[in-house]
Structure formats: structure tokens, C-alpha cells
Design a protein around this motif. Structure first.
Motif, PDB file in Angstrom:
ATOM      1  N   ALA A 152      53.162  35.968  40.864  1.00 24.50           N
ATOM      2  CA  ALA A 152      53.826  35.122  41.374  1.00 24.50           C
ATOM      3  C   ALA A 152      54.267  33.949  40.741  1.00 24.50           C
ATOM      4  CB  ALA A 152      53.735  35.207  42.474  1.00 24.50           C
ATOM      5  N   VAL A 153      53.263  33.067  40.225  1.00 27.43           N
ATOM      6  CA  VAL A 153      53.258  32.031  39.521  1.00 27.43           C
ATOM      7  C   VAL A 153      54.016  32.431  37.769  1.00 27.43           C
ATOM      8  CG1 VAL A 153      51.453  29.873  38.277  1.00 27.43           C
ATOM      9  CG2 VAL A 153      50.875  31.349  40.515  1.00 27.43           C
ATOM     10  N   VAL A 154      53.684  33.477  37.343  1.00 26.56           N
ATOM     11  CA  VAL A 154      54.578  33.693  36.227  1.00 26.56           C
ATOM     12  C   VAL A 154      56.098  33.703  37.020  1.00 26.56           C
ATOM     13  CG1 VAL A 154      55.059  35.008  34.633  1.00 26.56           C
ATOM     14  CG2 VAL A 154      52.953  34.242  34.913  1.00 26.56           C
ATOM     15  N   LEU A 155      56.599  34.207  37.726  1.00 30.15           N
ATOM     16  CA  LEU A 155      57.554  34.302  37.994  1.00 30.15           C
ATOM     17  C   LEU A 155      58.392  33.220  38.571  1.00 30.15           C
ATOM     18  CD1 LEU A 155      57.765  37.687  40.227  1.00 30.15           C
ATOM     19  CD2 LEU A 155      58.674  37.455  37.913  1.00 30.15           C
ATOM     20  N   TRP A 183      41.403  29.698  36.373  1.00 25.99           N
ATOM     21  CA  TRP A 183      40.738  30.450  36.231  1.00 25.99           C
ATOM     22  C   TRP A 183      41.063  30.948  34.798  1.00 25.99           C
ATOM     23  CZ3 TRP A 183      36.993  33.186  35.352  1.00 25.99           C
ATOM     24  CH2 TRP A 183      36.188  34.481  34.774  1.00 25.99           C
ATOM     25  N   PRO A 184      42.496  31.501  34.799  1.00 24.05           N
ATOM     26  CA  PRO A 184      43.075  31.877  33.971  1.00 24.05           C
ATOM     27  C   PRO A 184      44.146  30.961  32.979  1.00 24.05           C
ATOM     28  CG  PRO A 184      44.731  32.550  35.095  1.00 24.05           C
ATOM     29  CD  PRO A 184      43.493  31.399  36.311  1.00 24.05           C
ATOM     30  N   ALA A 185      43.138  31.115  32.228  1.00 22.37           N
ATOM     31  CA  ALA A 185      43.618  30.162  30.358  1.00 22.37           C
ATOM     32  C   ALA A 185      44.767  29.773  29.811  1.00 22.37           C
ATOM     33  CB  ALA A 185      42.206  29.784  29.700  1.00 22.37           C
ATOM     34  N   TRP A 186      45.763  30.996  29.912  1.00 26.34           N
ATOM     35  CA  TRP A 186      46.298  31.604  29.539  1.00 26.34           C
ATOM     36  C   TRP A 186      47.849  30.994  30.559  1.00 26.34           C
ATOM     37  CZ3 TRP A 186      49.406  34.655  32.766  1.00 26.34           C
ATOM     38  CH2 TRP A 186      48.404  35.540  33.488  1.00 26.34           C
ATOM     39  N   LEU A 187      47.724  30.946  31.926  1.00 24.24           N
ATOM     40  CA  LEU A 187      48.588  30.506  32.668  1.00 24.24           C
ATOM     41  C   LEU A 187      49.348  29.678  32.649  1.00 24.24           C
ATOM     42  CD1 LEU A 187      50.661  32.217  35.484  1.00 24.24           C
ATOM     43  CD2 LEU A 187      48.795  30.635  36.604  1.00 24.24           C
ATOM     44  N   PRO A 188      49.069  28.103  31.913  1.00 30.56           N
ATOM     45  CA  PRO A 188      50.159  27.035  31.556  1.00 30.56           C
ATOM     46  C   PRO A 188      50.651  27.795  30.589  1.00 30.56           C
ATOM     47  CG  PRO A 188      47.685  26.222  32.267  1.00 30.56           C
ATOM     48  CD  PRO A 188      47.810  27.940  31.541  1.00 30.56           C
ATOM     49  N   PHE A 189      50.676  28.372  29.740  1.00 26.69           N
ATOM     50  CA  PHE A 189      51.070  27.948  28.235  1.00 26.69           C
ATOM     51  C   PHE A 189      52.303  29.871  28.452  1.00 26.69           C
ATOM     52  CE2 PHE A 189      46.846  27.130  27.141  1.00 26.69           C
ATOM     53  CZ  PHE A 189      47.058  26.139  26.927  1.00 26.69           C
ATOM     54  N   ILE A 190      51.967  29.968  29.217  1.00 21.99           N
ATOM     55  CA  ILE A 190      52.982  31.010  29.585  1.00 21.99           C
ATOM     56  C   ILE A 190      54.171  29.899  30.490  1.00 21.99           C
ATOM     57  CG2 ILE A 190      53.978  32.763  31.641  1.00 21.99           C
ATOM     58  CD1 ILE A 190      52.077  33.486  29.145  1.00 21.99           C
ATOM     59  N   SER A 204      39.996  37.975  46.049  1.00 27.61           N
ATOM     60  CA  SER A 204      39.389  39.194  45.011  1.00 27.61           C
ATOM     61  C   SER A 204      39.833  39.491  43.932  1.00 27.61           C
ATOM     62  CB  SER A 204      40.028  40.117  46.016  1.00 27.61           C
ATOM     63  OG  SER A 204      41.086  40.419  46.382  1.00 27.61           O
ATOM     64  N   PRO A 205      39.919  40.552  43.129  1.00 27.27           N
ATOM     65  CA  PRO A 205      40.712  40.742  41.885  1.00 27.27           C
ATOM     66  C   PRO A 205      42.310  41.094  42.277  1.00 27.27           C
ATOM     67  CG  PRO A 205      38.950  41.661  42.325  1.00 27.27           C
ATOM     68  CD  PRO A 205      38.847  40.865  43.011  1.00 27.27           C
ATOM     69  N   LYS A 206      42.474  41.427  43.298  1.00 31.65           N
ATOM     70  CA  LYS A 206      43.930  41.927  43.060  1.00 31.65           C
ATOM     71  C   LYS A 206      44.180  40.703  44.235  1.00 31.65           C
ATOM     72  CE  LYS A 206      46.299  44.530  46.504  1.00 31.65           C
ATOM     73  NZ  LYS A 206      46.828  45.385  47.863  1.00 31.65           N
ATOM     74  N   ALA A 207      43.806  39.733  45.161  1.00 31.92           N
ATOM     75  CA  ALA A 207      44.484  38.474  44.677  1.00 31.92           C
ATOM     76  C   ALA A 207      44.520  37.549  44.222  1.00 31.92           C
ATOM     77  CB  ALA A 207      44.052  37.574  46.261  1.00 31.92           C
ATOM     78  N   ARG A 208      43.543  38.000  42.847  1.00 33.59           N
ATOM     79  CA  ARG A 208      44.348  36.845  41.907  1.00 33.59           C
ATOM     80  C   ARG A 208      45.526  37.725  41.119  1.00 33.59           C
ATOM     81  NH1 ARG A 208      38.657  36.934  41.741  1.00 33.59           N
ATOM     82  NH2 ARG A 208      38.609  38.109  40.151  1.00 33.59           N
ATOM     83  N   LEU A 209      45.362  38.717  40.592  1.00 31.29           N
ATOM     84  CA  LEU A 209      46.004  39.190  40.169  1.00 31.29           C
ATOM     85  C   LEU A 209      48.110  39.192  40.332  1.00 31.29           C
ATOM     86  CD1 LEU A 209      46.714  41.031  37.505  1.00 31.29           C
ATOM     87  CD2 LEU A 209      46.599  43.218  38.578  1.00 31.29           C
ATOM     88  N   ALA A 240      54.467  27.191  43.871  1.00 26.78           N
ATOM     89  CA  ALA A 240      53.473  27.684  42.434  1.00 26.78           C
ATOM     90  C   ALA A 240      51.943  27.519  42.597  1.00 26.78           C
ATOM     91  CB  ALA A 240      54.192  27.989  41.411  1.00 26.78           C
ATOM     92  N   LEU A 241      52.020  25.914  43.339  1.00 31.56           N
ATOM     93  CA  LEU A 241      50.610  24.984  43.225  1.00 31.56           C
ATOM     94  C   LEU A 241      49.832  25.363  44.391  1.00 31.56           C
ATOM     95  CD1 LEU A 241      52.232  21.621  43.320  1.00 31.56           C
ATOM     96  CD2 LEU A 241      50.569  23.085  41.282  1.00 31.56           C
ATOM     97  N   THR A 242      50.791  26.187  45.794  1.00 33.09           N
ATOM     98  CA  THR A 242      49.173  26.205  46.936  1.00 33.09           C
ATOM     99  C   THR A 242      48.983  28.128  46.853  1.00 33.09           C
ATOM    100  OG1 THR A 242      51.547  25.743  48.678  1.00 33.09           O
ATOM    101  CG2 THR A 242      49.747  27.759  49.359  1.00 33.09           C
ATOM    102  N   LEU A 243      49.535  28.738  45.937  1.00 33.93           N
ATOM    103  CA  LEU A 243      49.123  30.115  44.660  1.00 33.93           C
ATOM    104  C   LEU A 243      48.044  29.431  44.221  1.00 33.93           C
ATOM    105  CD1 LEU A 243      52.141  32.311  44.361  1.00 33.93           C
ATOM    106  CD2 LEU A 243      50.424  32.368  46.385  1.00 33.93           C
ATOM    107  N   THR A 244      48.654  28.765  43.294  1.00 32.76           N
ATOM    108  CA  THR A 244      48.020  28.051  42.671  1.00 32.76           C
ATOM    109  C   THR A 244      45.672  27.994  43.300  1.00 32.76           C
ATOM    110  OG1 THR A 244      48.882  28.325  41.173  1.00 32.76           O
ATOM    111  CG2 THR A 244      46.880  27.155  40.747  1.00 32.76           C
ATOM    112  N   PHE A 245      46.323  26.919  43.634  1.00 28.67           N
ATOM    113  CA  PHE A 245      44.395  26.136  44.377  1.00 28.67           C
ATOM    114  C   PHE A 245      44.481  27.810  45.033  1.00 28.67           C
ATOM    115  CE2 PHE A 245      46.694  22.007  44.365  1.00 28.67           C
ATOM    116  CZ  PHE A 245      45.774  21.678  43.025  1.00 28.67           C
ATOM    117  N   ARG A 246      44.894  28.235  45.885  1.00 22.53           N
ATOM    118  CA  ARG A 246      44.439  29.265  46.950  1.00 22.53           C
ATOM    119  C   ARG A 246      43.791  30.117  46.549  1.00 22.53           C
ATOM    120  NH1 ARG A 246      41.777  32.226  48.930  1.00 22.53           N
ATOM    121  NH2 ARG A 246      42.734  32.856  51.391  1.00 22.53           N
TER     122      ARG A 246
END
Length: 665
Positions: free
Chosen positions: A318-321, A351-358, A308-313, A278-284
Motif C-alpha cells: 500500500a505504501v509503494v502504491l 523494518w523494510p530498508a528498501w521502502l524509502p528508496f522505492i 503479522s507477516p501478511k499485514a506487513r506485506l 502512508a504514514l499511518t500504515l508505516t507506523f502501524r
């Protein structure tokens, strides 16, 4: 009229470039044996003049191995490093030999290793350092060296011991076996069943594979899980530092300093792998600017990542899962992941402010609903417990652990020294990065954030061990900067001018990594006198559990024998030191077992080794205990397999002791 230059208009790289006047004509080079020709300032090549000799400087200026800016010829050879790694592998394999627990003393496994096996570690690290000193390190060779390092460090005990070690790993096999057999968790039995995601996954795998239990997965689980952790640290380093030499040194620091032994068959080992992913995906894909960029970021003016927007999505999904998967797997890891994401957000990097709270929301929901059996009846006590009781954490995690003989105290001191040294090395790296215009304090905050667990929740005696494991991937990043600086300076030095200084700079990463590996091998095997077993120990435990009737008790003196790997919840399995206070005196111990003892008592050599190290009992304590119990007439020797004994009770105990399965998770 001024002729426009390429600096005043767009440069056209495909434009034909005339390097000199005239047509391009092929140049015919003379053979190697012919006299040397010289190119004049203008004109064509002139034939050599008879009777003249070229200047000596032109001939001697040709680069020669060993006398230029590089290294001696044998060090510059591209196959010298792989040859060293091959020699290290041969020495490691040749030096392996079976080591029974009865031969291991207070210093642990390292005192029984052969000289060839011990020599293999510095030789392999020398190959790694030589590869890092090359102008362009070869990825495939560094990958192979790192794989060998994982096998050398984490595969040592599986290679020299008969069966899987650590009784807690066997206990987890029993938990998975119960879920596979009953299709549900065992309620009100153990707190780990409130986070049964790992056990459910193992149960599904064993049933799908058609194997009776997960015992075949035990022995080499540390190699697999640690290898995945090292791979995760490598990906994390590339995402945070970029593809440079430090991104190879960081996984080696993690590999060489992970003495915690949390990579056995356990939920926390699997959760650590998911955390690094999860940390790797976040930093990348979700962080900008990177940790090492000398740019100050702000929460209200966050920058979109360069992905890219697709990679960010995909990364966000993946981090949420991963956060949802961590929630029912381990009680600490999902909260730590959420806190690290919150720190990235507060420093204006995420970048996504909602991710930590999920991620935190999933952990809170599972704790509230799925783990209700854990906090039911003690919620008020947990809420009113003193937040920040650091003294309790220090007492349980550090002070109370310094017990036992001299050899064991040395092992404990080595573990503390490894932790302090890595933290000091990381501090030096942060200072160097601050001198290189690093303006943010995010990296040191991320390194220290896991230690907040000791303040928020004591978590028993393993609290600082878990804190160091969680912070080690982050500590490895600035620590790798220090060793990279030494290797880079050594590579840029002229060997002919300053050979001594070049050797000293090149030796710094070799000495640091070799010292860490030697210390970690010592620390990881320090408990093997009472945490490694033989086939006879497993046979004695299996016989006692198989003979017990439902509701009967099968106990051991201490938690140094693999109980509870089968018939969990059907047969009570506990430790005598949980209800008998004096384990070092024979008569009080015999009296306590006579009054409250189990139906079957399993006595194995690792248990006696534990009592020798921590209580100082004599070598014949086990024989005297067996004789004392037989003299009472309440116990008889029912099983004996090469010194692994089972005593069966002939009359019921006066007091019924309810066990909890023992061990820590």
C-alpha cells in the motif's frame, strides 16, 4: 513438605477456586427498606439488633455525585456533554447568515459572524473536554464531536458564501476540464500540468458522472479534504501513541490549528491525505519500537514489527502504491514522504530498508520523464541555484507577505502566532516525554524535517505555509501529550478537596483548543474580502470568456476573480498587475491598460477590495477607473450584473501580453 504455589508453577485460570470453606450458597439480600446488615469477620449474616443504629461512617462512605473524587452531579451526567454539543450545533446553524464580500473588511470573515455562531465553538469544545475527563471516554461521542468540529471550522465559509471561493480552485477546474475535453495535458502552459495526476482523476470522475465540469465539487471540497486529514491524524496518533486520550486530542489540535487553507480543490490537499495514509500504515505495521517507547533502536539491529507477516506485506504494498500515486500528483509531497521514511530507517525504526528508496525513486523518475517540460531549459539554473538560500525563502514567505491595512496585518500576525504556539506546545510535550524516559530524538526530528523544504527549494511565497502544514500532524502528537497530562491530572484530583485546582487543570485543554479554533477561524477568513465571490462575479467572468474569440485576452486587475475555469489554452487569461506596475494611481494605470490592455477587462468588487487593503485606493477607485477607460474611447461597458462589470476593447492593444493563467498551486 512445602505446598507449591502458583508462582512456582503455571497458573491454571480454569481451576475452580474456593473463596471460603463450605458449599457455595446463594445469598438473599434484604430489601432496600429493611435495616442494614453487617458482615462479621467470620460466620453468617446476623440479624440486625433491635435498638442499635449502624455507624454513621458506614452510611456516609457511600459515593455521592458531587462530593466524592469526581465532579459535580451535572458535570458527571452522561448526557450533559452531548446536550452541550447539541446546543452548539443549534447556535451555529441559527447564527448563519449570508455574508457578501462587499461587507467584509480587512479583518476578514470573523468580523461579520453573529454572536450565536461565535458562541457555538467554545460550547462544542467544552463537550469534548468533558468527554475526555470521563473514566472511559466514549468513542462514538468523540467521533461525533470531531465531525461537528470539522463542519464548524471548515464548513463556515461554504455555508455563508454564495459560491466557492479562492480563484485557484476555479483554475484547477479549468485544468481538469481541458484534460476531459482533449484527453491530454496542455503542453508548455503551466507547471502544474507536469503533475497532472489530480486533474486527470477529476476529469475521469466528471466524465463518468456525466457532469459538464467540476464546479459542483468546489464549494465543499475543504470540508471533505479536511475531514479526511483529521481522520488521518487520528489514525496516525493511534498508530504512534496508542489508543489513549492523546490520540483524540491530536486530531483536534490539527483541526484547530490548520489555518493554511491548503484543503481547497487542489492537488496538494489530495496529496496530504495520501501522505497521512502512508504514514499511518508505516507506523502501524512497519515500525518498531513506537515513537513513544523508551527504547533506543539501531539501524543494524532493527526489530521486526509486531504485526503479522501478511499485514506487513499488505502495508508495504500500500505504501509503494501511494508513493507511485503521489509522484505524478504533487511536486513536493512524494519527496517529503521519502525523506520521512529515510529518517525512520536511520533511527532504526523502519523494518523494510528498501521502502524509502522505492518511494524516492518513483518521484525522481516522474520528475525526470513526466515533468520534463518543467525543468527543460532551466535545469542548469536549478542545479546552480544557491542551496540553502534561507533569506530568499524568509523574504518571500514571511517578510513580503506583511503588507496591507491594519486588519490584514492583524490576520497575518494571528497566523504566525498559531504556528509559533503549536510549535512551542509541541516542544513542551517533547520535554515531558524526555522526562518520562523517552531516549530517541526521532520525534522532534520528524517535526522539524518538513521545514527543510525552505532550505532545499524556496517554492515561492507559500513555502512556510506548506512547511507548517506538512509538520502539523507530527507537531500535534507531542502537543497532545501536554493537554492529555492536564486532563489526566484534573480527572485524578478530588473535587471536594481542591475544586479550584481541578477547574484550572480541566480548563487548560479547553482554553488552548478554544483559542486555536478562534484564531484559525480568523486566519482562514482573513482574505475573504478579495477571495470570496458572488454569482454576479461568476456571471461576468463567464460572459467575458464566452464572448472572447480564440487567441483574445480576458484579464482582471488582480487575481481576485475566478478566471480560467473554462476555455483554458484557447483564450488567454491574465492579470493587469503582471504588466502594470502602478496599480494605486489612476492615470498611470489607465495609460498602461490603454497600451497593453486586454480585449475584455473584468472588474468586480473583490478586486477593488484587494486594492483597498494592499494599495490603499479610495472607495470610488473602481468607478473612476471605468470612467477613465471609457474616456479613452478604447473601452466600452459591455456587461453589468450588480456591479460586476466587463469592459470590451474597441481597438487592438499596442503590445501583446502573454499570460500564464495566473494563480499558484
Amino acid at each position: 513438605m512445602n505446598t507449591p504455589t502458583r508462582f512456582l508453577r503455571p497458573f491454571r485460570p480454569n481451576r475452580p477456586v474456593r473463596r471460603y470453606p463450605g458449599r457455595n450458597q446463594p445469598v438473599h439480600y434484604p430489601p432496600a427498606s429493611s435495616p442494614t446488615r453487617y458482615i462479621p469477620v467470620a460466620g453468617k449474616l446476623a440479624p440486625p439488633t433491635e435498638g442499635t443504629s449502624p455507624p454513621r461512617r458506614a452510611v456516609e462512605s457511600r459515593p455521592r455525585l458531587g462530593q466524592g473524587a469526581g465532579r459535580p452531579a451535572f458535570l458527571a451526567d452522561p448526557f450533559f456533554g452531548p446536550a452541550l454539543a447539541g446546543i452548539g450545533l443549534i447556535l451555529w446553524v441559527v447564527g448563519l447568515h449570508p455574508i457578501p464580500p462587499s461587507e467584509i473588511g480587512g479583518m476578514g470573515l470573523v468580523a461579520e459572524l453573529s454572536i450565536p455562531t461565535l458562541l457555538s465553538y467554545p460550547i462544542l469544545i467544552a463537550a469534548v473536554v468533558l468527554e475526555l475527563l470521563r473514566y472511559t471516554p466514549r468513542t462514538w461521542f468523540l467521533s461525533g464531536y470531531t465531525l461537528l468540529g470539522v463542519v464548524f471550522v471548515y464548513g463556515l465559509q461554504p455555508a455563508v458564501e454564495q459560491v466557492a471561493r479562492l480563484p485557484v480552485g476555479w483554475l484547477h477546474v479549468g485544468f481538469a476540464d481541458y484534460i476531459a475535453s482533449h484527453g491530454d495535458i496542455l503542453h508548455n502552459y503551466d507547471a502544474r500540468f507536469s503533475w497532472a495526476g489530480f486533474f486527470s482523476l477529476v476529469a475521469m470522475i466528471t466524465k463518468a458522472a456525466g457532469i459538464p465540469d467540476a464546479v459542483p465539487l468546489l464549494n465543499w471540497a475543504p470540508v471533505v479534504l479536511s475531514g479526511l486529514m483529521v481522520l488521518g491524524v487520528r489514525a496516525l496518533a493511534v498508530s504512534a501513541l496508542g489508543n489513549r486520550r492523546a490520540s483524540w486530542i491530536a486530531p483536534w489540535i490539527f483541526l484547530a490549528a490548520d489555518w493554511t487553507e491548503q484543503d481547497y480543490f487542489s492537488p496538494q490537499g489530495t496529496a496530504m491525505v495520501l501522505l497521512l495514509a502512508a504514514l499511518t500504515l508505516t507506523f502501524r505495521h512497519l515500525v518498531r519500537p513506537r515513537l513513544t517507547e523508551p527504547v533506543k533502536a539501531r539501524l543494524r539491529a532493527r526489530l521486526a514489527p509486531r504485526s503479522s507477516p501478511k499485514a506487513r506485506l499488505v502495508a508495504q504494498g500500500a505504501v509503494v502504491l501511494i508513493g507511485i500515486a503521489l509522484a505524478p500528483t504533487h511536486q513536493l509531497t512524494p519527496f517529503l514522504l521519502g525523506v520521512l521514511l529515510v529518517l525512520l530507517l536511520l533511527f532504526g525504526r523502519l523494518w523494510p530498508a528498501w521502502l524509502p528508496f522505492i518511494v524516492l525513486g518513483a518521484a525522481v523518475v516522474w520528475f525526470s520523464l513526466g515533468a520534463s517540460e518543467f525543468w527543460s531549459g532551466q535545469l542548469i539554473q536549478m542545479i546552480l541555484s544557491p542551496l540553502g538560500d534561507v533569506s530568499s525563502s524568509v523574504d518571500e514567505g514571511i517578510v513580503n507577505r506583511f503588507a496591507g491595512g491594519t486588519g490584514h496585518l492583524i490576520v497575518l500576525a494571528v497566523r504566525v502566532a498559531i504556528s509559533v504556539f503549536v510549535m512551542a506546545l509541541a516542544a513542551v510535550g517533547i520535554v515531558l516525554m524526555r522526562r518520562d524516559s523517552l531516549r530517541s530524538w526521532l520525534l522532534p526530528v520528524l517535526c522539524l524535517a518538513p521545514f527543510a523544504i525552505a532550505v532545499a527549494q524556496p517554492y515561492g511565497g507559500e513555502v512556510f505555509m506548506r512547511c507548517f502544514l506538512f509538520s502539523l500532524p507530527m507537531l500535534a502528537l507531542p502537543a497532545a501529550i501536554v493537554l492529555e497530562r492536564a486532563a489526566t491530572n484534573a480527572r485524578r484530583m478530588r473535587w471536594r478537596n481542591r475544586p479550584g485546582r481541578t477547574i484550572v487543570l480541566a480548563a487548560i485543554p479547553w482554553v488552548v483548543l478554544t483559542g486555536l479554533v478562534a484564531s484559525t477561524v480568523t486566519a482562514r477568513g482573513g482574505n475573504d474580502a478579495y477571495t470570496s465571490f458572488t454569482r454576479s462575479d461568476i456571471s461576468a467572468a463567464a460572459w467575458a470568456i464566452g464572448q472572447a474569440q480564440p487567441g483574445q485576452r480576458v484579464d482582471s486587475l488582480v487575481n481576485s476573480v475566478p478566471l480560467s475555469f473554462t476555455r483554458v489554452g484557447e483564450v488567454s487569461q491574465y492579470e493587469v498587475d503582471g504588466y502594470c506596475q502602478r496599480m494605486d494611481q489612476l492615470d498611470p494605470l489607465v495609460g498602461c491598460i490603454r497600451e497593453s490592455g486586454p480585449d475584455y477587462l473584468v472588474l468586480t468588487p473583490p478586486q477593488i477590495a484587494y486594492l483597498k487593503i494592499f494599495d490603499g485606493v479610495p472607495a470610488d477607485f473602481g468607478d473612476r477607473l471605468v470612467k477613465g477607460l471609457e474616456d479613452t474611447g478604447l473601452y466600452r461597458l459591455a456587461f453589468n450584473d450588480e456591479g460586476s462589470l466587463v469592459l470590451a476593447r474597441t481597438a487592438p492593444a499596442e503590445e501583446n501580453v502573454q499570460g500564464s493563467g495566473g494563480g499558484t498551486g
